[in-house]
Scaffold this motif. Structure first.
Motif, mmCIF file in Angstrom:
data_model
loop_
_atom_site.group_PDB
_atom_site.id
_atom_site.type_symbol
_atom_site.label_atom_id
_atom_site.label_comp_id
_atom_site.label_asym_id
_atom_site.label_seq_id
_atom_site.Cartn_x
_atom_site.Cartn_y
_atom_site.Cartn_z
ATOM 1 N N ASN A 12 28.344 5.434 41.665
ATOM 2 C CA ASN A 12 29.379 4.486 41.447
ATOM 3 C C ASN A 12 28.912 2.843 41.111
ATOM 4 O OD1 ASN A 12 31.469 6.325 41.373
ATOM 5 N ND2 ASN A 12 31.114 6.391 43.605
ATOM 6 N N ALA A 13 27.605 2.527 41.267
ATOM 7 C CA ALA A 13 26.827 1.311 41.183
ATOM 8 C C ALA A 13 27.183 0.846 39.685
ATOM 9 C CB ALA A 13 25.637 1.561 41.499
ATOM 10 N N ASN A 14 27.749 -0.285 39.415
ATOM 11 C CA ASN A 14 28.096 -0.941 38.334
ATOM 12 C C ASN A 14 27.563 -2.133 38.209
ATOM 13 O OD1 ASN A 14 28.936 -1.666 35.701
ATOM 14 N ND2 ASN A 14 31.042 -1.539 36.240
ATOM 15 N N LEU A 15 26.133 -2.261 37.533
ATOM 16 C CA LEU A 15 25.452 -3.482 37.521
ATOM 17 C C LEU A 15 25.762 -4.312 36.396
ATOM 18 C CD1 LEU A 15 21.761 -2.251 38.028
ATOM 19 C CD2 LEU A 15 23.304 -3.188 39.737
ATOM 20 N N ASP A 16 26.554 -3.676 35.509
ATOM 21 C CA ASP A 16 26.949 -4.529 34.386
ATOM 22 C C ASP A 16 28.101 -5.648 35.028
ATOM 23 O OD1 ASP A 16 25.961 -3.117 32.512
ATOM 24 O OD2 ASP A 16 27.602 -1.851 31.841
#
Length: 87
Positions: free
Chosen positions: A77-81
């Motif tokens: 679920n990591a969202n670096l954007d």
């Protein structure tokens, strides 16, 4: 490459401060930014404060680092954007 880690001053002395951040309490050299009052956020590079941060800046950097840590640890679920320009 070095990353500046936000830390908050909890004890201020002439050229060093005791600060708290992601890595717990540590002594930080304050010679580049000067003595700072308790509660001030600074960017800590390898034990030296390099920049005084606004609380909002410290919060944004910590949030980005939390997301980066999640991505490195395999969180799907990591969202670096949200924090880093995808270009």
């Amino acid at each position: 490459m070095c990353l500046g880690i936000p830390v908050r001053v909890v004890e201020s002395h002439d050229f060093v401060a005791i600060c708290e951040g992601r890595q717990g309490r540590q002594q930080v050299n304050m010679m580049l930014v000067g003595p700072q009052p308790v509660g001030t956020w600074v960017s800590n590079y390898l034990g030296s404060a390099r920049e005084v941060l606004e609380p909002e800046q410290a919060e944004a950097i910590n949030a980005a680092m939390d997301e980066l840590t999640a991505a490195v640890n395999g969180d799907p679920n990591a969202n670096l954007d949200l924090f880093f320009d995808p270009r």
